[in-house]
Write a protein that holds these residues in place. Structure first.
Motif, PDB file in Angstrom:
ATOM      1  N   ASP A  31       0.829  -1.219   0.000  1.00 57.94           N
ATOM      2  CA  ASP A  31       0.000   0.000   0.000  1.00 57.94           C
ATOM      3  C   ASP A  31       0.854   1.256   0.000  1.00 57.94           C
ATOM      4  OD1 ASP A  31      -2.632  -1.384   2.132  1.00 57.94           O
ATOM      5  OD2 ASP A  31      -2.232  -1.598  -0.013  1.00 57.94           O
ATOM      6  N   SER A  32       1.935   1.239   0.776  1.00 58.41           N
ATOM      7  CA  SER A  32       2.797   2.428   0.808  1.00 58.41           C
ATOM      8  C   SER A  32       3.513   2.608  -0.527  1.00 58.41           C
ATOM      9  CB  SER A  32       3.792   2.339   1.960  1.00 58.41           C
ATOM     10  OG  SER A  32       4.693   1.279   1.750  1.00 58.41           O
ATOM     11  N   ALA A  33       3.897   1.519  -1.165  1.00 65.03           N
ATOM     12  CA  ALA A  33       4.557   1.633  -2.463  1.00 65.03           C
ATOM     13  C   ALA A  33       3.590   2.182  -3.501  1.00 65.03           C
ATOM     14  CB  ALA A  33       5.093   0.274  -2.898  1.00 65.03           C
ATOM     15  N   ARG A  34       2.360   1.710  -3.494  1.00 60.40           N
ATOM     16  CA  ARG A  34       1.360   2.244  -4.429  1.00 60.40           C
ATOM     17  C   ARG A  34       1.086   3.717  -4.167  1.00 60.40           C
ATOM     18  NH1 ARG A  34      -3.037  -2.300  -6.076  1.00 60.40           N
ATOM     19  NH2 ARG A  34      -1.505  -3.844  -6.668  1.00 60.40           N
ATOM     20  N   TYR A  35       1.051   4.100  -2.908  1.00 56.56           N
ATOM     21  CA  TYR A  35       0.841   5.513  -2.563  1.00 56.56           C
ATOM     22  C   TYR A  35       1.972   6.365  -3.134  1.00 56.56           C
ATOM     23  CZ  TYR A  35       0.863   9.798   0.123  1.00 56.56           C
ATOM     24  OH  TYR A  35       0.901  11.112   0.480  1.00 56.56           O
ATOM     25  N   ARG A  36       3.207   5.885  -2.980  1.00 51.63           N
ATOM     26  CA  ARG A  36       4.344   6.637  -3.515  1.00 51.63           C
ATOM     27  C   ARG A  36       4.271   6.751  -5.037  1.00 51.63           C
ATOM     28  NH1 ARG A  36       8.984   3.571  -2.296  1.00 51.63           N
ATOM     29  NH2 ARG A  36       7.809   2.166  -1.006  1.00 51.63           N
ATOM     30  N   VAL A  37       3.870   5.663  -5.708  1.00 45.13           N
ATOM     31  CA  VAL A  37       3.753   5.689  -7.170  1.00 45.13           C
ATOM     32  C   VAL A  37       2.693   6.690  -7.592  1.00 45.13           C
ATOM     33  CG1 VAL A  37       3.009   4.341  -9.163  1.00 45.13           C
ATOM     34  CG2 VAL A  37       4.623   3.365  -7.541  1.00 45.13           C
ATOM     35  N   GLN A  38       1.561   6.683  -6.945  1.00 43.07           N
ATOM     36  CA  GLN A  38       0.486   7.613  -7.300  1.00 43.07           C
ATOM     37  C   GLN A  38       0.895   9.051  -7.014  1.00 43.07           C
ATOM     38  OE1 GLN A  38      -2.885   6.155  -5.151  1.00 43.07           O
ATOM     39  NE2 GLN A  38      -3.237   4.447  -6.568  1.00 43.07           N
ATOM     40  N   ARG A  39       1.545   9.275  -5.884  1.00 38.40           N
ATOM     41  CA  ARG A  39       1.973  10.626  -5.524  1.00 38.40           C
ATOM     42  C   ARG A  39       3.013  11.141  -6.521  1.00 38.40           C
ATOM     43  NH1 ARG A  39       5.541  10.678  -0.607  1.00 38.40           N
ATOM     44  NH2 ARG A  39       6.943  10.099  -2.274  1.00 38.40           N
ATOM     45  N   ASP A  40       3.979  10.287  -6.855  1.00 38.08           N
ATOM     46  CA  ASP A  40       5.034  10.719  -7.765  1.00 38.08           C
ATOM     47  C   ASP A  40       4.517  10.912  -9.183  1.00 38.08           C
ATOM     48  OD1 ASP A  40       6.781  10.678  -5.670  1.00 38.08           O
ATOM     49  OD2 ASP A  40       7.658   8.723  -6.191  1.00 38.08           O
ATOM     50  N   SER A  41       3.594  10.062  -9.631  1.00 35.39           N
ATOM     51  CA  SER A  41       3.058  10.233 -10.977  1.00 35.39           C
ATOM     52  C   SER A  41       2.165  11.459 -11.048  1.00 35.39           C
ATOM     53  CB  SER A  41       2.306   8.984 -11.424  1.00 35.39           C
ATOM     54  OG  SER A  41       1.162   8.793 -10.611  1.00 35.39           O
ATOM     55  N   ALA A  42       1.520  11.825  -9.940  1.00 32.30           N
ATOM     56  CA  ALA A  42       0.696  13.032  -9.924  1.00 32.30           C
ATOM     57  C   ALA A  42       1.553  14.277 -10.038  1.00 32.30           C
ATOM     58  CB  ALA A  42      -0.144  13.085  -8.653  1.00 32.30           C
ATOM     59  N   ASP A  43       2.750  14.228  -9.473  1.00 29.36           N
ATOM     60  CA  ASP A  43       3.665  15.370  -9.533  1.00 29.36           C
ATOM     61  C   ASP A  43       4.500  15.365 -10.801  1.00 29.36           C
ATOM     62  OD1 ASP A  43       4.423  15.209  -5.972  1.00 29.36           O
ATOM     63  OD2 ASP A  43       2.720  16.103  -7.045  1.00 29.36           O
ATOM     64  N   ASP A  44       4.315  14.323 -11.654  1.00 27.97           N
ATOM     65  CA  ASP A  44       5.103  14.145 -12.891  1.00 27.97           C
ATOM     66  C   ASP A  44       6.595  14.122 -12.612  1.00 27.97           C
ATOM     67  OD1 ASP A  44       2.993  13.881 -14.586  1.00 27.97           O
ATOM     68  OD2 ASP A  44       2.889  16.013 -15.098  1.00 27.97           O
ATOM     69  N   GLN A  45       6.953  13.507 -11.538  1.00 27.26           N
ATOM     70  CA  GLN A  45       8.360  13.360 -11.206  1.00 27.26           C
ATOM     71  C   GLN A  45       8.810  11.970 -11.614  1.00 27.26           C
ATOM     72  OE1 GLN A  45       8.673  14.067  -7.057  1.00 27.26           O
ATOM     73  NE2 GLN A  45       8.298  16.250  -7.213  1.00 27.26           N
ATOM     74  N   GLU A  46      10.095  11.797 -11.731  1.00 26.66           N
ATOM     75  CA  GLU A  46      10.672  10.491 -12.044  1.00 26.66           C
ATOM     76  C   GLU A  46      10.421   9.561 -10.872  1.00 26.66           C
ATOM     77  OE1 GLU A  46      13.030   8.025 -14.621  1.00 26.66           O
ATOM     78  OE2 GLU A  46      12.447  10.089 -14.946  1.00 26.66           O
ATOM     79  N   VAL A  47       9.902   8.371 -11.151  1.00 27.79           N
ATOM     80  CA  VAL A  47       9.620   7.399 -10.102  1.00 27.79           C
ATOM     81  C   VAL A  47      10.881   6.578  -9.883  1.00 27.79           C
ATOM     82  CG1 VAL A  47       8.184   5.442  -9.430  1.00 27.79           C
ATOM     83  CG2 VAL A  47       7.211   7.310 -10.776  1.00 27.79           C
TER      84      VAL A  47
END
Length: 180
Positions: free
Chosen positions: A9-25
């Motif tokens: 769940d925390s990894a998915r949260y980080r992926v969603q947060r980073d993709s929302a900011d258009d930052q490199e994951v």
């Protein structure tokens, strides 16, 4: 029902947060410890790749795999042999059939009649050798080639075609005048 996993769940949260900011994951590191958790790490890596768009616009996406029209358990092996042009792994009888089909093209690439004669003699020797083997497999049905006939055919193919004769002009028609 799937159990609740806080790491995933925390990894998915980080992926969603980073993709929302258009930052490199950042790439996820494999989880330390036991092998039971490896599938979770694979899921996270795939989710990150999807978020980056690495699976967008793939060729053949949503289409059937070409060359699988019928049920053939060896479809992938046949496709590999065709794509990589692997030769020499077929039974000799089948390889001779393939070589027989392209022999004229192979002979046309040669430059002298002696080279053509040697190539046909080598082909005939392979046919005779395959007929003598008692290894089993498909029967050798490839016929021997007549060396002199193949040399004549090779020579004829190298000759430029004769020009077609010009058509004869049509005879002129005489006009008849009518008097009215």
């Amino acid at each position: 029902m799937a159990e609740h996993d806080p790491v995933r769940d925390s990894a998915r949260y980080r992926v969603q947060r980073d993709s929302a900011d258009d930052q490199e994951v950042p790439e996820a590191a494999p989880p330390p410890g036991r092998m039971e958790n490896r599938h979770q790490w694979v899921d996270v890596v795939i989710d990150q790749a999807i978020a980056r768009g690495e699976f967008d616009n793939l060729p053949l996406a949503g289409k059937p795999i070409p060359g699988i029209a019928r049920h053939d358990p060896d479809w992938w092996l046949k496709a590999l042999i065709e794509r990589e042009q692997i030769s020499g792994v077929l039974p000799e009888a089948i390889q001779l059939r393939k070589d027989d089909a392209v022999l004229a093209e192979r002979l046309d690439a040669l430059h002298t009649a002696d080279d053509v004669r040697a190539a046909v003699e080598e082909f005939n020797a392979r046919v005779v050798s395959a007929r003598r083997q008692l290894m089993g497999g498909p029967p050798v049905v490839t016929p021997l080639r007549d060396v002199d006939r193949e040399v004549r055919a090779w020579t004829a193919r190298r000759q430029p075609p004769e020009p077609e004769p010009a058509p004869e002009p049509a005879p002129k028609r005489r006009r008849r005048w009518r008097r009215t």
